[in-house]
Write a protein that holds these residues in place. Structure first.
Motif, PDB file in Angstrom:
ATOM      1  N   LYS A 100      19.369  -0.655  59.385  1.00 37.37           N
ATOM      2  CA  LYS A 100      19.438  -0.860  57.935  1.00 37.37           C
ATOM      3  C   LYS A 100      19.201  -2.317  57.558  1.00 37.37           C
ATOM      4  O   LYS A 100      18.749  -2.616  56.451  1.00 37.37           O
ATOM      5  N   LEU A 101      19.538  -3.244  58.474  1.00 36.53           N
ATOM      6  CA  LEU A 101      19.705  -4.644  58.083  1.00 36.53           C
ATOM      7  C   LEU A 101      18.718  -5.609  58.721  1.00 36.53           C
ATOM      8  O   LEU A 101      18.891  -6.817  58.603  1.00 36.53           O
ATOM      9  N   TRP A 102      17.687  -5.089  59.402  1.00 32.45           N
ATOM     10  CA  TRP A 102      16.801  -6.004  60.118  1.00 32.45           C
ATOM     11  C   TRP A 102      16.130  -7.010  59.184  1.00 32.45           C
ATOM     12  O   TRP A 102      16.033  -8.194  59.496  1.00 32.45           O
ATOM     13  N   SER A 103      15.686  -6.563  58.007  1.00 35.31           N
ATOM     14  CA  SER A 103      15.029  -7.486  57.069  1.00 35.31           C
ATOM     15  C   SER A 103      16.019  -8.526  56.538  1.00 35.31           C
ATOM     16  O   SER A 103      15.656  -9.681  56.301  1.00 35.31           O
ATOM     17  N   PHE A 104      17.288  -8.140  56.382  1.00 35.43           N
ATOM     18  CA  PHE A 104      18.315  -9.075  55.946  1.00 35.43           C
ATOM     19  C   PHE A 104      18.519 -10.162  57.005  1.00 35.43           C
ATOM     20  O   PHE A 104      18.564 -11.352  56.692  1.00 35.43           O
ATOM     21  N   PHE A 105      18.611  -9.751  58.263  1.00 36.96           N
ATOM     22  CA  PHE A 105      18.801 -10.719  59.344  1.00 36.96           C
ATOM     23  C   PHE A 105      17.548 -11.537  59.619  1.00 36.96           C
ATOM     24  O   PHE A 105      17.603 -12.519  60.353  1.00 36.96           O
ATOM     25  N   ASP A 106      16.414 -11.142  59.021  1.00 37.74           N
ATOM     26  CA  ASP A 106      15.181 -11.886  59.190  1.00 37.74           C
ATOM     27  C   ASP A 106      15.171 -13.176  58.368  1.00 37.74           C
ATOM     28  O   ASP A 106      14.297 -14.026  58.566  1.00 37.74           O
ATOM     29  N   LEU A 107      16.101 -13.317  57.441  1.00 35.82           N
ATOM     30  CA  LEU A 107      16.201 -14.555  56.673  1.00 35.82           C
ATOM     31  C   LEU A 107      16.476 -15.717  57.629  1.00 35.82           C
ATOM     32  O   LEU A 107      17.281 -15.596  58.551  1.00 35.82           O
ATOM     33  N   SER A 108      15.798 -16.835  57.417  1.00 28.62           N
ATOM     34  CA  SER A 108      15.927 -17.963  58.347  1.00 28.62           C
ATOM     35  C   SER A 108      17.366 -18.463  58.433  1.00 28.62           C
ATOM     36  O   SER A 108      17.822 -18.898  59.494  1.00 28.62           O
ATOM     37  N   GLU A 109      18.110 -18.369  57.316  1.00 26.94           N
ATOM     38  CA  GLU A 109      19.497 -18.826  57.317  1.00 26.94           C
ATOM     39  C   GLU A 109      20.393 -17.969  58.225  1.00 26.94           C
ATOM     40  O   GLU A 109      21.455 -18.418  58.660  1.00 26.94           O
ATOM     41  N   LEU A 110      19.935 -16.754  58.500  1.00 27.24           N
ATOM     42  CA  LEU A 110      20.738 -15.840  59.314  1.00 27.24           C
ATOM     43  C   LEU A 110      20.233 -15.723  60.747  1.00 27.24           C
ATOM     44  O   LEU A 110      20.685 -14.863  61.491  1.00 27.24           O
ATOM     45  N   GLN A 111      19.307 -16.595  61.120  1.00 26.65           N
ATOM     46  CA  GLN A 111      18.772 -16.537  62.479  1.00 26.65           C
ATOM     47  C   GLN A 111      19.864 -16.679  63.545  1.00 26.65           C
ATOM     48  O   GLN A 111      19.855 -15.938  64.539  1.00 26.65           O
TER      49      GLN A 111
END
Length: 295
Positions: A100-111
């Protein structure tokens, strides 16, 4: 979660569900979910109240209040409470579903958070002296919704990343492919029987009847799916219980501990204790006493 039909075996895979991308579950009741299970979500659990034993893969160990467990996706596990039936448990669980969240974790701040979950090599435990620093945030999680809940979760992630070096591995060496729903049901039966009767003499014939197998078939089946013999597994339960008695100073008589944990002789107890923990019961007690004085 599917409703269990009494006519059919329980589902081995128990997917987390709920409202929102991050599912937060609060257990405040008489017991934990009482089946050996796994799910595709990562699970972060804070034990606010309760103690007992947990099985993850084929590794059994005690759990205590104010410990955090980070359970890797698809690691089979179960928490089993000890104590009086009327005693309550209290735990907060966060389930992280990457599908569900892969695109959310793709944010650079969440690397850093993405890398933490992507690279975690086994399930982990954080002990009380560290976990207390984030306890209040888990307690907030049970009450928050929307953006405030998300902010709490991100703070938990930041805490995990900062304390990665303080985590203890719960690696059991058990291949994921060893398990399916039917295996989970059978192992669950064997585990519960063993935990309820470890202080008594248990025969292979007795435990094999639980899952409707001959002793020979059971021994092969158990070894195939846990990578250890049933006798080894039972001895590990007994030694884990013995350690709890010795640490809590329920008795300082090692002979009494041996008999309370299902060993017929102290000599056998000492031999098994040393083979599992690479130390004698006396050395174990002395080491923990020294650590307690040093705190």
């Amino acid at each position: 979660m599917k409703t269990v039909d009494a006519k059919h075996p329980i589902e081995f895979t128990v997917p987390a569900s709920g409202v929102g991308s991050f599912y937060v579950q609060e257990d405040h009741r008489s017991n934990f979910y009482n089946h050996y299970h796994r799910h595709k979500e990562y699970q972060i659990s804070y034990i606010l109240k309760g103690r007992g034993s947990m099985l993850i893969g084929n590794l059994i160990q005690p759990f205590l209040e104010d410990e955090i467990y980070i359970l890797k996706a698809n690691d089979p596990h179960i928490f089993i409470k000890e104590g009086a039936e009327e005693e309550q448990i209290h735990a907060i669980h966060i389930f992280v579903a990457f599908d569900k969240l892969w695109s959310f974790f793709d944010l650079s701040e969440l690397q850093p958070a993405r890398d933490f979950f992507k690279n975690i090599d086994s399930s982990k435990k954080i002990e009380q002296d560290i976990s207390l620093k984030i306890k209040a945030k888990f307690q907030e999680l049970a009450k928050e919704e929307g953006i405030h809940k998300l902010m709490c979760i991100l703070e938990v992630f930041q805490f995990l990343i900062a304390h990665e070096q303080d985590m203890h591995s719960l690696y059991s060496g058990l291949p994921e492919s060893n398990f399916n729903d039917k295996v989970g049901v059978r192992i669950n039966e064997v585990l519960r029987f063993s935990l309820a009767n470890y202080d008594k003499e248990i025969s292979i014939e007795e435990v094999s009847k639980l899952i409707h197998m001959t002793p020979s078939a059971f021994c092969k089946y158990f070894k195939k799916h846990t990578m250890k013999t049933y006798v080894t597994f039972l001895n590990e339960i007994r030694i884990e219980k013995a350690c709890q008695l010795l640490i809590n100073k329920a008795t300082e008589n090692i002979s009494e501990v041996a008999y309370q944990c299902g060993f017929n002789t102290v000599v056998h107890f000492n031999r098994v204790f040393k083979s599992i923990l690479n130390t004698s019961p006396t050395e174990f007690v002395n080491r923990h006493s020294a650590q307690a004085l040093a705190k």
